[in-house]
Design a protein around this motif. Structure first.
Motif, PDB file in Angstrom:
ATOM      1  N   SER A 172       0.116   3.567   5.040  1.00 19.01           N
ATOM      2  CA  SER A 172       1.102   2.493   5.091  1.00 19.01           C
ATOM      3  C   SER A 172       0.428   1.185   4.699  1.00 19.01           C
ATOM      4  CB  SER A 172       1.709   2.382   6.500  1.00 19.01           C
ATOM      5  OG  SER A 172       0.735   1.971   7.440  1.00 19.01           O
ATOM      6  N   HIS A 173       1.253   0.202   4.322  1.00 20.24           N
ATOM      7  CA  HIS A 173       0.660  -1.084   3.946  1.00 20.24           C
ATOM      8  C   HIS A 173       1.657  -2.209   4.154  1.00 20.24           C
ATOM      9  CE1 HIS A 173       2.860  -1.474   0.038  1.00 20.24           C
ATOM     10  NE2 HIS A 173       2.848  -0.153   0.102  1.00 20.24           N
ATOM     11  N   GLY A 176      -0.827  -6.602   1.698  1.00 24.49           N
ATOM     12  CA  GLY A 176      -2.148  -6.311   1.149  1.00 24.49           C
ATOM     13  C   GLY A 176      -3.090  -5.578   2.077  1.00 24.49           C
ATOM     14  N   LYS A 177      -2.639  -5.216   3.257  1.00 30.01           N
ATOM     15  CA  LYS A 177      -3.465  -4.464   4.198  1.00 30.01           C
ATOM     16  C   LYS A 177      -2.930  -3.038   4.277  1.00 30.01           C
ATOM     17  CE  LYS A 177      -4.758  -8.463   7.050  1.00 30.01           C
ATOM     18  NZ  LYS A 177      -4.200  -9.476   6.126  1.00 30.01           N
ATOM     19  N   TRP A 178      -3.860  -2.083   4.276  1.00 29.26           N
ATOM     20  CA  TRP A 178      -3.509  -0.664   4.236  1.00 29.26           C
ATOM     21  C   TRP A 178      -4.091   0.044   5.449  1.00 29.26           C
ATOM     22  CZ3 TRP A 178      -1.071   1.640  -0.232  1.00 29.26           C
ATOM     23  CH2 TRP A 178      -0.817   0.722  -1.253  1.00 29.26           C
ATOM     24  N   VAL A 212      -5.735   3.997  14.512  1.00 23.97           N
ATOM     25  CA  VAL A 212      -5.243   3.465  13.247  1.00 23.97           C
ATOM     26  C   VAL A 212      -6.419   2.846  12.492  1.00 23.97           C
ATOM     27  CG1 VAL A 212      -3.625   1.905  12.136  1.00 23.97           C
ATOM     28  CG2 VAL A 212      -3.005   3.020  14.300  1.00 23.97           C
ATOM     29  N   ASN A 213      -6.719   3.399  11.339  1.00 24.80           N
ATOM     30  CA  ASN A 213      -7.864   2.977  10.543  1.00 24.80           C
ATOM     31  C   ASN A 213      -7.434   2.082   9.394  1.00 24.80           C
ATOM     32  OD1 ASN A 213      -9.785   4.809  11.971  1.00 24.80           O
ATOM     33  ND2 ASN A 213      -8.493   6.391  11.047  1.00 24.80           N
ATOM     34  N   ARG A 214      -8.174   1.021   9.164  1.00 24.44           N
ATOM     35  CA  ARG A 214      -7.944   0.182   7.979  1.00 24.44           C
ATOM     36  C   ARG A 214      -8.570   0.889   6.787  1.00 24.44           C
ATOM     37  NH1 ARG A 214      -7.949  -5.570   6.786  1.00 24.44           N
ATOM     38  NH2 ARG A 214      -7.358  -5.951   8.942  1.00 24.44           N
ATOM     39  N   LEU A 215      -7.837   0.970   5.714  1.00 31.46           N
ATOM     40  CA  LEU A 215      -8.329   1.630   4.492  1.00 31.46           C
ATOM     41  C   LEU A 215      -8.909   0.595   3.531  1.00 31.46           C
ATOM     42  CD1 LEU A 215      -5.412   4.155   3.891  1.00 31.46           C
ATOM     43  CD2 LEU A 215      -7.537   4.497   5.171  1.00 31.46           C
TER      44      LEU A 215
END
Length: 215
Positions: A172-173, A176-178, A212-215
């Protein structure tokens, strides 16, 4: 014992040390919120403090839940009564921190959910005077339209939870953050069935722990 309890029944686990959150039961809490002094809705999703630190903040969490299809209530107005939850963090029964509804489309999307029904959640942060993990505890469910006074649909606690988890486990995004969540399913924390459950709607007792990990 109802049918769902007889199918899924399991002895509840004793509280133990968890990584990323604390079991509310260690300090007098429970995995149901309080819609009345006795009855409640299941806290069926936990976002661990092992997640992206940004989403553990209020502002970051709001961006995150937009990325998985939720937003603030219609025109910023609160509909329905405020639920409380005891997360065992020393704050006792505290009011919901956030109420978010399914966001159907870009303009006034949650207003349509308020009319037509859909998925929604209430969230509390475990950040009390005695235990401060920063984890988010969510009560997720799918509800009927406004003509039915937003009653929970049949099997709505399981369905709502599973829809949110499905969205979180996908990429998800927002702005600009995924993100993408790892999911751990737990039994033994919440009794399956409808004992003490609001609306007497049975649920399967499963709780999803999300990292929940930031990609």
């Amino acid at each position: 014992m109802d049918t769902l309890q007889s199918i899924f029944w399991t002895t509840l686990d004793l509280p133990k040390v968890e990584i990323g959150w604390t079991d509310p039961r260690v300090n007098g809490g429970r995995f149901l919120d309080f819609t009345t002094p006795r009855y409640g809705e299941p806290l069926n999703v936990i976002i661990s403090n092992q997640s992206d630190p940004f989403i553990l903040t209020d502002a970051g969490f709001r961006l995150y839940y937009k990325s998985i299809g939720f937003s603030e209530e219609c025109l910023g107005l609160h509909y329905g009564h405020v639920h409380k939850a005891d997360l065992g963090d020393g704050d006792g029964r505290k009011s919901e921190h956030i109420l978010a509804r399914q966001h159907y489309f870009s303009k006034w999307g949650t207003c349509w959910e308020s009319i037509a029904g859909g998925n929604h959640f209430r969230a509390w942060k475990q950040n009390g005077s005695e235990i401060d993990t920063g984890a988010w505890f969510l009560a997720v469910s799918k509800e009927m339209d406004s003509t039915k006074n937003h009653m929970i649909i049949p099997d709505g606690y399981n369905i709502g939870r599973d829809l949110l988890v499905e969205a979180a486990a996908s990429v998800s995004h927002w702005n600009g953050k995924w993100w993408q969540a790892d999911v751990e399913w737990r039994r033994g924390l919440l009794e399956p069935g409808y004992k003490d459950i609001n609306h007497a709607i049975a649920q399967d007792g499963r709780i999803a722990i999300l990292t929940v990990n930031r990609l």
